[in-house]
Design a protein around this motif. Sequence first.
Motif, short mmCIF file in Angstrom:
data_model
loop_
_atom_site.label_atom_id
_atom_site.label_comp_id
_atom_site.label_asym_id
_atom_site.label_seq_id
_atom_site.Cartn_x
_atom_site.Cartn_y
_atom_site.Cartn_z
N VAL A 15 0.85 -1.19 0.00
CA VAL A 15 0.00 0.00 0.00
C VAL A 15 0.89 1.24 0.00
CG1 VAL A 15 -1.68 1.34 1.33
CG2 VAL A 15 -1.90 -1.15 1.19
N PHE A 16 0.55 2.20 -0.84
CA PHE A 16 1.25 3.48 -0.87
C PHE A 16 0.38 4.53 -0.20
CE2 PHE A 16 1.58 7.69 -2.71
CZ PHE A 16 2.94 7.96 -2.63
N ALA A 17 1.01 5.37 0.62
CA ALA A 17 0.31 6.50 1.24
C ALA A 17 1.27 7.67 1.36
CB ALA A 17 -0.23 6.11 2.62
N GLY A 18 0.70 8.87 1.45
CA GLY A 18 1.59 10.00 1.62
C GLY A 18 0.91 11.33 1.43
N SER A 19 1.77 12.33 1.29
CA SER A 19 1.35 13.72 1.07
C SER A 19 2.17 14.24 -0.10
CB SER A 19 1.62 14.54 2.33
OG SER A 19 3.02 14.61 2.58
N ASP A 20 2.13 15.55 -0.30
CA ASP A 20 2.94 16.12 -1.37
C ASP A 20 4.43 15.98 -1.08
OD1 ASP A 20 0.69 16.86 -2.77
OD2 ASP A 20 0.66 18.91 -1.97
N ASN A 21 4.78 15.90 0.20
CA ASN A 21 6.19 15.92 0.59
C ASN A 21 6.72 14.61 1.16
OD1 ASN A 21 6.36 18.82 0.08
ND2 ASN A 21 5.10 19.06 1.90
N THR A 22 5.85 13.72 1.57
CA THR A 22 6.26 12.49 2.24
C THR A 22 5.59 11.29 1.58
OG1 THR A 22 6.41 13.73 4.33
CG2 THR A 22 6.41 11.34 4.48
N HIS A 23 6.37 10.23 1.36
CA HIS A 23 5.86 9.06 0.65
C HIS A 23 6.29 7.79 1.38
CE1 HIS A 23 6.99 12.29 -2.29
NE2 HIS A 23 5.68 12.22 -2.49
#
Length: 267
Positions: A15-23
């Motif tokens: 599963v991939f999750a994150g924000s604009d800056n963190t992955h």
Amino acid sequence: MKLTSFASGSSGNCVFAGSDNTHILIDAGISAKKIENGLRELSLTGKDLNGILVTHEHVDHISGLGVMARRYGVPIYATKGTKKAILGAKSVGKIEEELIHVIEPEEDFIIGDLTLNATSIWHDASDPVCYTIKKGKKKAAVVTDLGDYNEHIIEKLKDSNVLYVEANHDVKMLEVGPYPYYLKQRILGRHGHLSNERAGQFIEQLWNDQLEHIFLGHLSKENNFEELAYETVKLELENSSVGKRTNEVPIQVARRDCPSELIYING
């Protein structure tokens, strides 16, 4: 916050999750090549990963972990028991011990602008957990290989905006299928996996007015299929206290061997 699944099922989970800056990844149970292909569709590479969170050491959750760690030096986060099991797993090869950061269930930890928390679950592994991910006021929960749940797990996950929940098997398919008796008993037991019906009941307990999206994951190749999982969970919810509100929240079945739709949760 954004979230998708690169692959989900008894043959591999990531599963991939994150924000604009963190992955981040939750589990790396598919080949490094498939992980890299999934990242490429998001215009990312392995160098952009800030961490891989491991739920437990079964091969369908760590098969690509060693290659990703060696190739990109990605930090790995796991409980003490899971770290020990990973280091002893021949299938992942050698991983530098300093890359694996020990986390404590119930204690928040920070990766970039994400706040993570692990909750202990029932499964036949060394020290298995599920995870919640917070960014600002938004929260996602990724919980598979559950077997069973209690009030504490519900309390930890219940205010989530996104739910990624396993709907592993159809009970009747499992009972008449080719698996040996001991394996059927394992899957049906408290340390195994949630059935489609139990997944629907679990989601009912986690339903809240802020819920925006539901993923159904970790489907068994032999004992389930996408349409059955979707229809069973939806019917279970429609016949529950949730009722007609079921139609207000999209339900997506995570794909077995390719990336699912990327969802964005703003706020």
